[in-house]
Design an enzyme around this catalytic site. Structure first.
Site: not given
Length: 259
Positions: A141, A154
């Site tokens: 990401s 995350y």
């Protein structure tokens, strides 16, 4: 003057005979990657925790469904080992400040998004090494390269995945195995669309305004990324001309990381 590319290039462009395993494949980016690899000729194994969705997705792609909780090592041990292309795409998100973040959920996110990819890579590498060719694609990401508040688990997991991918590249190079991260910004997935709707209702604004003000604030290209756009990069990483592209991260972020 043009020349016939010949059968060698034709074979390189075609992934027929290769086997791919994609996690988080029931929907979103994982499904798009599975579809892209199936189109290239791969036999595709789709792995997801959502039984009805992964069965439906596998039926649509003429693939092989596997219902598995990737936080359980025994579940990974039951997956196929003869895998030429591994796409680690499964993931979850939780948003909360560190002092309010549940410790058990932080641990679960690390297990799903770092430990499980490690176990899957370890599971599949012997076959790739024996064949002398393999592709590991880790769905990271932009948060593998940047941080945001309230996303400690995350961000930590994606940074860990980036490091794992680089070590895999270094170890796999002499065996013909590449390992790379793909780093999307905000992608139009069912999870994100749910977040759009919730924030729009909570703030009394439209979903387009939420996307522009919140999700696309750092992006020079003011639209959400489609899952198929991410899958095209994954397909390219597995195709011809990518042998020297390894140990790196490819941002698909509308120039977010250019800042």
């Amino acid at each position: 003057m043009t020349t016939d590319p010949g059968p060698e290039l034709a074979r390189a462009t075609d992934l027929s005979g290769a086997t791919a395993l994609v996690t988080g494949a029931a929907s979103g980016i994982g499904y798009a990657c599975a579809a892209r690899l199936a189109t290239a000729g791969c036999a595709v194994h789709l792995v997801d925790l959502d039984r009805p969705s992964v069965l439906r997705a596998a039926s649509e792609l003429d693939g092989h469904p596997h219902v598995a909780d990737l936080t359980e090592e025994s579940a990974i041990g039951r997956l196929p080992t003869e895998v030429d292309v591994l796409v680690n795409s499964a993931g979850i998100q939780h948003v909360a400040p560190i002092h309010e973040f549940p410790a058990e959920l932080f641990t679960r996110i690390q297990h799903l998004m770092v430990t499980a990819p490690f176990l899957l890579i370890r599971h599949c590498l012997p076959h790739m090494y024996a064949r002398g060719w393999g592709r590991v694609v880790n769905m990271s990401s932009v948060h593998g390269l940047r941080a945001s508040p309230n996303k400690s688990a995350y961000v930590a997991a994606k940074h860990g995945l980036e490091g794992l991918s680089k070590v895999t590249a270094l170890e796999g190079a002499r065996h013909g195995v590449t390992s790379n991260c793909v780093d999307p910004g905000y992608v139009r997935t069912p999870l994100l669309e749910g977040q759009l709707a919730a924030q729009a209702e909570a703030n009394g604004i439209t979903e387009d305004e939420v996307a522009d003000r919140v999700f696309l604030h750092h992006s020079a290209i003011k639209r959400l990324i489609e899952p198929e756009e991410v899958a095209e990069v994954v397909g390219w990483l597995c195709g011809p001309g990518s042998d020297h592209l390894t140990g790196t991260s490819i941002p698909i972020d509308g120039a977010w990381t250019a800042h």
